[in-house]
Design a protein around this motif. Structure first.
Motif: not given
Length: 338
Positions: A105-110, A120-126, A202-206, A236-240
């Motif tokens: 997860g992007f937000e978990n690593l941020q 952090r959001d419940d879905a990814m952080n759980s 910058f654009v990032e996808a994971s 899946v993760s995507a950041v603009w």
């Protein structure tokens, strides 16, 4: 030694009771001072020791004084304690040994020092409570990606830092500061890349996923349980990135333990959830102001809670972060949560 090691840190002080309409709403996964009798709170108190102690070895140690124990007291807890062993002179390949973030997860690593929302959001952080576990990770980062990861953090664009273009790890699976509870480790893999468009955007996808067998740590007497449960997710993760407008989105699916009232048992059940966030970076008179809105949902059990209780989460958050100087941020946020 002071030419090899650096000492830095940060603290988050928080108050949650403004304009509160439901004091019974709490969030064990996020800030435990949310809700009734919650006052001013030291959410995080970090002091980080890091550095390159050899051309092929780097260390990172981060204790935290801001996490409250079950009794509601602050206590000192180890968040990170690892070393990186670089396998080549270009430092493109490395092994990370110790307690560190699981690459999911992007937000978990941020870092929490970079993230706009307060939690952090419940879905990814759980998937990985406290984002960390003990194990061994392999990371591959070519120079072009390392340079971009550095720009995304140093410029205030709120990247994750360098967790590799490709990451693969084996870890205990019971989350940070908890001993392993079975004989089968978890396995995780992540693939990401930060593109830089011709206009500088910058654009990032994971894509990422993990799998393992999990032992529910806290169970109520009388609830039927199995010795361990299949614990697996894909995401899946995507950041603009906000230059100045940005958008960030993540979603994950999987299976995990979940309490089922009809059978009074913990069973393996499907889960899903994610979030989408829009933000805008305004730089004016030396100040950085970033308004943002995040919408999230989660449907499934939370494996670290008592009996892996099932959650239905629907939440909208709107806020603004103001940074008048690089060493101070003020975030005001209003959440509508169900």
């Amino acid at each position: 030694w002071y030419e090899r090691l650096s000492l830095r840190g940060y603290a988050h002080i928080r108050y949650n009771r403004l304009f509160e309409t439901n004091p019974d709403l709490t969030c064990s996964q996020c800030d435990r001072s949310i809700g009734n009798n919650g006052g001013f709170f030291l959410r995080r108190g970090r002091l980080i020791l890091s550095g390159t102690v050899h051309p092929r070895v780097a260390i990172y140690i981060q204790p935290d004084y801001g996490t409250d124990a079950a009794g509601g007291l602050h206590y000192l807890q180890l968040r990170d304690a690892y070393f990186d062993l670089f396998l080549d002179d270009e430092k493109a390949n490395r092994l990370r040994f110790g307690q560190s973030k699981v690459p999911f997860g992007f937000e978990n690593l941020q870092s929490s020092s970079n993230r706009l929302p307060l939690d952090r959001d419940d879905a990814m952080n759980s998937a990985v409570t406290n984002e960390r576990d003990f194990g061994v990770n392999y990371y591959w980062s070519p120079k072009v990606a390392r340079d971009r990861f550095k720009i995304l953090t140093d410029s205030g664009l709120k990247g994750t830092g360098d967790y590799g273009v490709f990451g693969f790890g084996v870890y205990n699976g019971q989350t940070a500061n908890r001993p392993e509870a079975n004989n089968s480790p978890h396995v995780v893999a992540r693939l990401t890349f930060p593109w830089r468009l011709a206009n500088g955007q910058f654009v990032e996808a994971s894509v990422q996923g993990y799998s393992g067998r999990f032992v529910v740590p806290t169970r109520t007497a009388g609830v039927a349980t199995e010795a361990e449960y299949q614990d697996e997710r894909a995401a899946v993760s995507a950041v603009w990135y906000a230059q100045p407008f940005g958008i960030e989105a993540e979603y994950n699916w999987g299976h995990g333990p979940e309490y089922v009232p009809g059978t009074n048992a913990i069973e393996s059940r499907p889960l899903s959830g994610g979030f989408v966030q829009a933000m805008y970076a305004l730089r004016t008179h030396g100040h950085l102001v970033q308004p943002f809105v995040r919408v999230q949902e989660y449907h499934g059990g939370k494996k670290m809670e008592v009996d892996a209780r099932r959650y239905e989460v629907h939440e909208v958050e709107a806020g603004v972060e103001w940074q008048p100087i690089p060493s101070f941020e003020l975030t005001a946020l209003y959440a509508i949560s169900d």
